[in-house]
Motif scaffolding. Structure first.
Motif, PDB file in Angstrom:
ATOM      1  N   ASP A   1      85.119  80.010   7.878  1.00 51.74           N
ATOM      2  CA  ASP A   1      83.810  79.465   7.880  1.00 51.74           C
ATOM      3  C   ASP A   1      83.076  79.652   6.620  1.00 51.74           C
ATOM      4  OD1 ASP A   1      84.168  79.122  10.646  1.00 51.74           O
ATOM      5  OD2 ASP A   1      83.140  80.912  11.235  1.00 51.74           O
ATOM      6  N   MET A   2      83.145  80.845   5.925  1.00 51.49           N
ATOM      7  CA  MET A   2      82.529  81.222   4.769  1.00 51.49           C
ATOM      8  C   MET A   2      82.990  80.094   3.465  1.00 51.49           C
ATOM      9  SD  MET A   2      81.824  84.653   2.684  1.00 51.49           S
ATOM     10  CE  MET A   2      80.648  84.793   1.340  1.00 51.49           C
ATOM     11  N   PHE A   3      84.335  80.015   3.526  1.00 47.21           N
ATOM     12  CA  PHE A   3      84.782  79.101   2.553  1.00 47.21           C
ATOM     13  C   PHE A   3      84.538  77.799   2.587  1.00 47.21           C
ATOM     14  CE2 PHE A   3      88.795  76.518   0.994  1.00 47.21           C
ATOM     15  CZ  PHE A   3      88.763  77.076  -0.240  1.00 47.21           C
ATOM     16  N   LEU A   4      84.533  76.879   3.818  1.00 46.73           N
ATOM     17  CA  LEU A   4      84.352  75.708   4.157  1.00 46.73           C
ATOM     18  C   LEU A   4      82.792  75.444   4.178  1.00 46.73           C
ATOM     19  CD1 LEU A   4      87.233  75.028   6.731  1.00 46.73           C
ATOM     20  CD2 LEU A   4      87.044  74.315   4.270  1.00 46.73           C
TER      21      LEU A   4
ATOM     22  N   GLY B   1      80.884  96.812  13.056  1.00 47.05           N
ATOM     23  CA  GLY B   1      81.761  97.815  12.470  1.00 47.05           C
ATOM     24  C   GLY B   1      82.411  96.834  11.266  1.00 47.05           C
ATOM     25  N   LEU B   2      82.620  95.703  11.703  1.00 45.10           N
ATOM     26  CA  LEU B   2      83.257  94.841  10.764  1.00 45.10           C
ATOM     27  C   LEU B   2      82.376  94.632   9.407  1.00 45.10           C
ATOM     28  CD1 LEU B   2      85.672  92.789   9.951  1.00 45.10           C
ATOM     29  CD2 LEU B   2      84.284  91.061  11.278  1.00 45.10           C
ATOM     30  N   ALA B   3      81.343  94.668   9.705  1.00 44.59           N
ATOM     31  CA  ALA B   3      80.410  94.299   8.671  1.00 44.59           C
ATOM     32  C   ALA B   3      80.351  95.755   7.665  1.00 44.59           C
ATOM     33  CB  ALA B   3      79.139  93.983   8.848  1.00 44.59           C
ATOM     34  N   ARG B   4      80.389  96.915   8.378  1.00 45.60           N
ATOM     35  CA  ARG B   4      80.625  98.000   7.495  1.00 45.60           C
ATOM     36  C   ARG B   4      81.646  97.912   6.692  1.00 45.60           C
ATOM     37  NH1 ARG B   4      78.386 100.010  12.317  1.00 45.60           N
ATOM     38  NH2 ARG B   4      80.374 100.871  12.917  1.00 45.60           N
TER      39      ARG B   4
ATOM     40  N   GLN C   1      76.609  87.708  -1.611  1.00 42.13           N
ATOM     41  CA  GLN C   1      77.325  86.570  -0.992  1.00 42.13           C
ATOM     42  C   GLN C   1      77.795  87.117   0.330  1.00 42.13           C
ATOM     43  OE1 GLN C   1      76.991  83.406  -1.881  1.00 42.13           O
ATOM     44  NE2 GLN C   1      76.584  83.774  -4.136  1.00 42.13           N
ATOM     45  N   LEU C   2      78.344  88.115   0.617  1.00 43.06           N
ATOM     46  CA  LEU C   2      78.971  88.749   1.747  1.00 43.06           C
ATOM     47  C   LEU C   2      77.821  89.179   2.616  1.00 43.06           C
ATOM     48  CD1 LEU C   2      81.771  90.884   0.270  1.00 43.06           C
ATOM     49  CD2 LEU C   2      82.108  88.686   1.406  1.00 43.06           C
ATOM     50  N   GLU C   3      76.693  89.654   2.085  1.00 41.20           N
ATOM     51  CA  GLU C   3      75.664  90.126   2.902  1.00 41.20           C
ATOM     52  C   GLU C   3      74.939  89.189   3.474  1.00 41.20           C
ATOM     53  OE1 GLU C   3      73.509  92.090  -0.029  1.00 41.20           O
ATOM     54  OE2 GLU C   3      74.761  94.143   0.255  1.00 41.20           O
TER      55      GLU C   3
ATOM     56  N   GLU D   1      74.732  88.065   7.623  1.00 46.00           N
ATOM     57  CA  GLU D   1      73.162  87.877   8.281  1.00 46.00           C
ATOM     58  C   GLU D   1      73.319  86.605   8.935  1.00 46.00           C
ATOM     59  OE1 GLU D   1      69.531  88.698   9.357  1.00 46.00           O
ATOM     60  OE2 GLU D   1      71.011  90.202   8.435  1.00 46.00           O
ATOM     61  N   GLU D   2      73.816  85.501   8.292  1.00 48.34           N
ATOM     62  CA  GLU D   2      74.007  84.133   9.085  1.00 48.34           C
ATOM     63  C   GLU D   2      74.712  84.098  10.072  1.00 48.34           C
ATOM     64  OE1 GLU D   2      73.445  81.693   4.678  1.00 48.34           O
ATOM     65  OE2 GLU D   2      75.474  81.879   5.920  1.00 48.34           O
ATOM     66  N   ARG D   3      75.513  85.083  10.245  1.00 47.51           N
ATOM     67  CA  ARG D   3      76.583  85.309  11.640  1.00 47.51           C
ATOM     68  C   ARG D   3      75.717  85.845  12.814  1.00 47.51           C
ATOM     69  NH1 ARG D   3      79.996  81.381  10.981  1.00 47.51           N
ATOM     70  NH2 ARG D   3      78.168  80.898   9.873  1.00 47.51           N
ATOM     71  N   ARG D   4      74.668  86.404  12.501  1.00 45.16           N
ATOM     72  CA  ARG D   4      73.752  86.963  13.537  1.00 45.16           C
ATOM     73  C   ARG D   4      73.577  85.975  14.722  1.00 45.16           C
ATOM     74  NH1 ARG D   4      71.581  92.305  12.232  1.00 45.16           N
ATOM     75  NH2 ARG D   4      69.813  91.494  13.660  1.00 45.16           N
TER      76      ARG D   4
END
Length: 362
Positions: free
Chosen positions: A154-157, A47-50, A22-24, A28-31
């Motif tokens: 963003d992810m929650f809503l 860096g945040l993604a890592r 779900q996080l991955e 990817e969608e934020r790109r």
């Protein structure tokens, strides 16, 4: 009152494994939002993604998902998938809190890696940029922590649940984010003012950790599921006890844990002078050990100094007292769980999460 029966999950590892993709997917969608800003921003957000993807046990999403099940939420299907995505967003709240906390505490490592502010300070130094590498690293980490909190929303809503579910959970979601930041401020004020009271230390634990680690995730998940008030009240009470027990156990690990296991330098809390309930208990005992602690904590301790502070802590009996309290809170939460008006299938899931939370070495 009869709630649907939720089938049991096996353990925390299974929930964490479901959260990871779900996080991955979200990252990817934020790109498409990140890349137009430019390569500098893309590098920073990588860096945040890592940081997020190599994260810990996914405790907060796990409790939110368990709250969903406990409140009668569906265990599988399209709605359950959307609920899991919403629950997974709590990992970004956690990322915000940890990144900012590491700056405040001047921590060097997190989960066995350089902290975010140290990582970007090193980038600055290696590239020979002008100005202070330390200030650059801190500034970058502050912005990434802010971005993590924005992405949590963003992810929650954007998880795809029906609007009425979000309306039911809105108060819990808002309270969780407000409380963790308020608790962080209470923490730094307590240290700056050298407030030795147990009340100040307990308030920090209640709002900085217990709320957003267990109580509010359970609340959010149950509210998304449409749980009745009595279910939510029972889950919140259990969550407070487990959340406080979790932090008291974390304080013990912060003072006495093995860095190879915890992923953090040993004795960081002692060096920073963090006013934990354990330290408050120790200082309240009076005597020579308490006086020695006052002289040691909050200073730039070498390894020998950390060992002296540990010995003084043990001499006050504070570590044993905190461990006893962890066991007392866990027992109370376990007893309440047996009687709580929740979906039966969620009961063993929550019991297993509770055991992992308070009986750990890292």
């Amino acid at each position: 009152m009869t709630l649907p029966v939720a089938p049991p999950r096996t353990d925390l590892a299974d929930i964490a494994a479901a959260v990871q993709p779900q996080l991955e997917t979200f990252l990817e969608e934020r790109r498409d939002l990140v890349e137009p800003v430019g390569p500098v921003f893309a590098e920073a957000t990588a860096g945040l993604a890592r940081f997020v993807l190599r994260g810990g046990k996914r405790i907060r999403p796990a409790f939110a998902w368990t709250g969903w099940l406990a409140g009668g939420g569906q265990p599988d299907g399209a709605v359950a998938e959307a609920a899991l995505r919403a629950c997974s967003s709590l990992e970004f709240v956690q990322a915000c809190a940890l990144i900012h906390d590491d700056i405040i505490d001047a921590s060097l490592t997190r989960r066995g890696y350089p902290t975010t502010h140290r990582e970007f300070a090193q980038v600055h130094a290696e590239r020979g940029w002008s100005g202070s590498s330390e200030k650059f690293g801190e500034a970058t980490a502050i912005l990434l922590g802010d971005l993590a909190l924005a992405w949590a929303d963003d992810m929650f809503l954007g998880a795809g649940l029906e609007p009425e579910r979000y309306l039911r959970a809105a108060r819990a979601w808002a309270a969780m984010r407000t409380e963790v930041l308020g608790g962080q401020l209470l923490d730094i004020v307590s240290e700056a003012a050298r407030d030795e009271s147990a009340d100040a230390a307990e308030r920090v634990v209640r709002f900085k950790t217990a709320g957003y680690t267990v109580e509010r995730p359970l609340h959010v998940g149950a509210a998304l599921a449409g749980a009745p008030d009595e279910t939510i009240s029972a889950l919140r009470a259990i969550g407070v006890d487990l959340g406080v027990a979790f932090q008291l156990r974390d304080d013990l690990l912060g003072a006495f844990g093995d860095p190879a296991v915890t992923g953090k330098p040993s004795g960081d809390d002692l060096r920073s002078g963090k006013h934990t309930p354990m330290l408050a208990h120790a200082l309240a005992t009076g005597g020579g050990a308490a006086d020695e602690l006052r002289a040691l904590v909050g200073t730039d301790l070498d390894d020998a100094g950390v060992e002296r502070a540990r010995a003084a802590l043990r001499a006050t009996g504070a570590p044993s007292a905190m461990q006893a309290r962890v066991e007392e809170l866990t027992a109370r939460a376990t007893s309440a769980l047996a009687q709580a008006p929740i979906a039966d299938g969620a009961r063993p899931v929550l019991a297993r999460l509770a055991a992992v939370l308070v009986d750990r070495a890292a």
